[in-house]
Design a protein around this motif. Structure first.
Motif, PDB file in Angstrom:
ATOM      1  N   ARG A  39      -5.660  -4.545   9.487  1.00  7.83           N
ATOM      2  CA  ARG A  39      -6.682  -3.651  10.037  1.00  7.83           C
ATOM      3  C   ARG A  39      -6.873  -3.906  11.527  1.00  7.83           C
ATOM      4  NH1 ARG A  39      -9.492  -5.402   5.400  1.00  7.83           N
ATOM      5  NH2 ARG A  39      -9.144  -3.936   3.716  1.00  7.83           N
ATOM      6  N   ALA A  90      -4.808  -8.416   4.798  1.00  7.61           N
ATOM      7  CA  ALA A  90      -5.321  -7.054   4.942  1.00  7.61           C
ATOM      8  C   ALA A  90      -6.198  -6.935   6.184  1.00  7.61           C
ATOM      9  CB  ALA A  90      -6.112  -6.664   3.688  1.00  7.61           C
ATOM     10  N   GLU A 145      -8.058  -4.583  -2.430  1.00 11.04           N
ATOM     11  CA  GLU A 145      -8.676  -4.148  -3.679  1.00 11.04           C
ATOM     12  C   GLU A 145      -7.926  -4.713  -4.890  1.00 11.04           C
ATOM     13  OE1 GLU A 145      -9.595  -0.003  -6.056  1.00 11.04           O
ATOM     14  OE2 GLU A 145      -9.529   0.029  -3.860  1.00 11.04           O
ATOM     15  N   ARG A 179      -6.571 -10.887   1.182  1.00  7.07           N
ATOM     16  CA  ARG A 179      -7.679 -10.290   1.950  1.00  7.07           C
ATOM     17  C   ARG A 179      -7.522 -10.616   3.433  1.00  7.07           C
ATOM     18  NH1 ARG A 179     -11.797  -8.070  -0.371  1.00  7.07           N
ATOM     19  NH2 ARG A 179     -13.269  -8.728   1.221  1.00  7.07           N
ATOM     20  N   ASP A 215      -3.898   0.906   7.396  1.00  9.75           N
ATOM     21  CA  ASP A 215      -5.262   0.814   6.872  1.00  9.75           C
ATOM     22  C   ASP A 215      -5.295   1.065   5.369  1.00  9.75           C
ATOM     23  OD1 ASP A 215      -6.681   0.085   9.137  1.00  9.75           O
ATOM     24  OD2 ASP A 215      -7.182   2.152   9.688  1.00  9.75           O
ATOM     25  N   SER A 262      -3.574  -1.856   3.524  1.00  6.56           N
ATOM     26  CA  SER A 262      -4.364  -3.082   3.539  1.00  6.56           C
ATOM     27  C   SER A 262      -5.562  -2.966   2.601  1.00  6.56           C
ATOM     28  CB  SER A 262      -4.814  -3.435   4.962  1.00  6.56           C
ATOM     29  OG  SER A 262      -5.654  -2.438   5.494  1.00  6.56           O
ATOM     30  N   ASP A 263      -6.177  -1.798   2.546  1.00  2.67           N
ATOM     31  CA  ASP A 263      -7.285  -1.598   1.609  1.00  2.67           C
ATOM     32  C   ASP A 263      -6.809  -1.733   0.170  1.00  2.67           C
ATOM     33  OD1 ASP A 263      -9.079  -1.196   3.665  1.00  2.67           O
ATOM     34  OD2 ASP A 263      -9.047   1.007   3.516  1.00  2.67           O
ATOM     35  N   GLU A 264      -5.640  -1.158  -0.135  1.00  6.43           N
ATOM     36  CA  GLU A 264      -5.095  -1.241  -1.490  1.00  6.43           C
ATOM     37  C   GLU A 264      -4.770  -2.686  -1.868  1.00  6.43           C
ATOM     38  OE1 GLU A 264      -1.793   1.456  -1.424  1.00  6.43           O
ATOM     39  OE2 GLU A 264      -3.084   3.225  -1.625  1.00  6.43           O
TER      40      GLU A 264
END
Length: 105
Positions: free
Chosen positions: A71, A67, A44, A64, A36, A39-41
């Motif tokens: 998730r 990512a 972003e 994206r 998580d 994937s967020d990094e």
């Protein structure tokens, strides 16, 4: 000295199995947490790069999407961990009911 196959032996084996299931569930949860965050990094970073590069066409869709897939995998791992823990709880409840029935006899 107790004979092989006594309730103590089966309880001990069951306890080891329970501890292994819980440890595996914890490892899956930890791996899901790491996925998580990563994937967020990545999402972003892709958005930031696209935002800062005004001369380029937005190319962050692939990052994206990857990512989002990570998730989804993390969610599946968490669900599997929760299912394992729930199964242990149901098993313990069933064992307790059997023990109570045996004690009542």
């Amino acid at each position: 000295m107790e004979a092989v196959g006594t309730p103590t032996d089966s309880s001990s084996a069951r306890d080891r199995k329970t501890r292994k299931i819980l440890a595996d569930a914890e490892k899956r949860d930890d791996a899901a947490d790491v996925r998580d965050v990563e994937s967020d990094e990545r999402a972003e970073a892709a958005d930031l790069q696209a935002f800062l590069d005004v001369n380029e066409k937005y190319s962050g869709h692939g990052e994206r999407r990857a990512a989002a897939l990570d998730r989804t995998s993390a969610k599946s791992d968490r669900e599997a961990s929760a299912d394992d823990r729930a199964e242990l709880a149901h098993r313990d409840d069933a064992d307790a009911a059997v023990t109570e029935d045996d004690a009542a006899k």
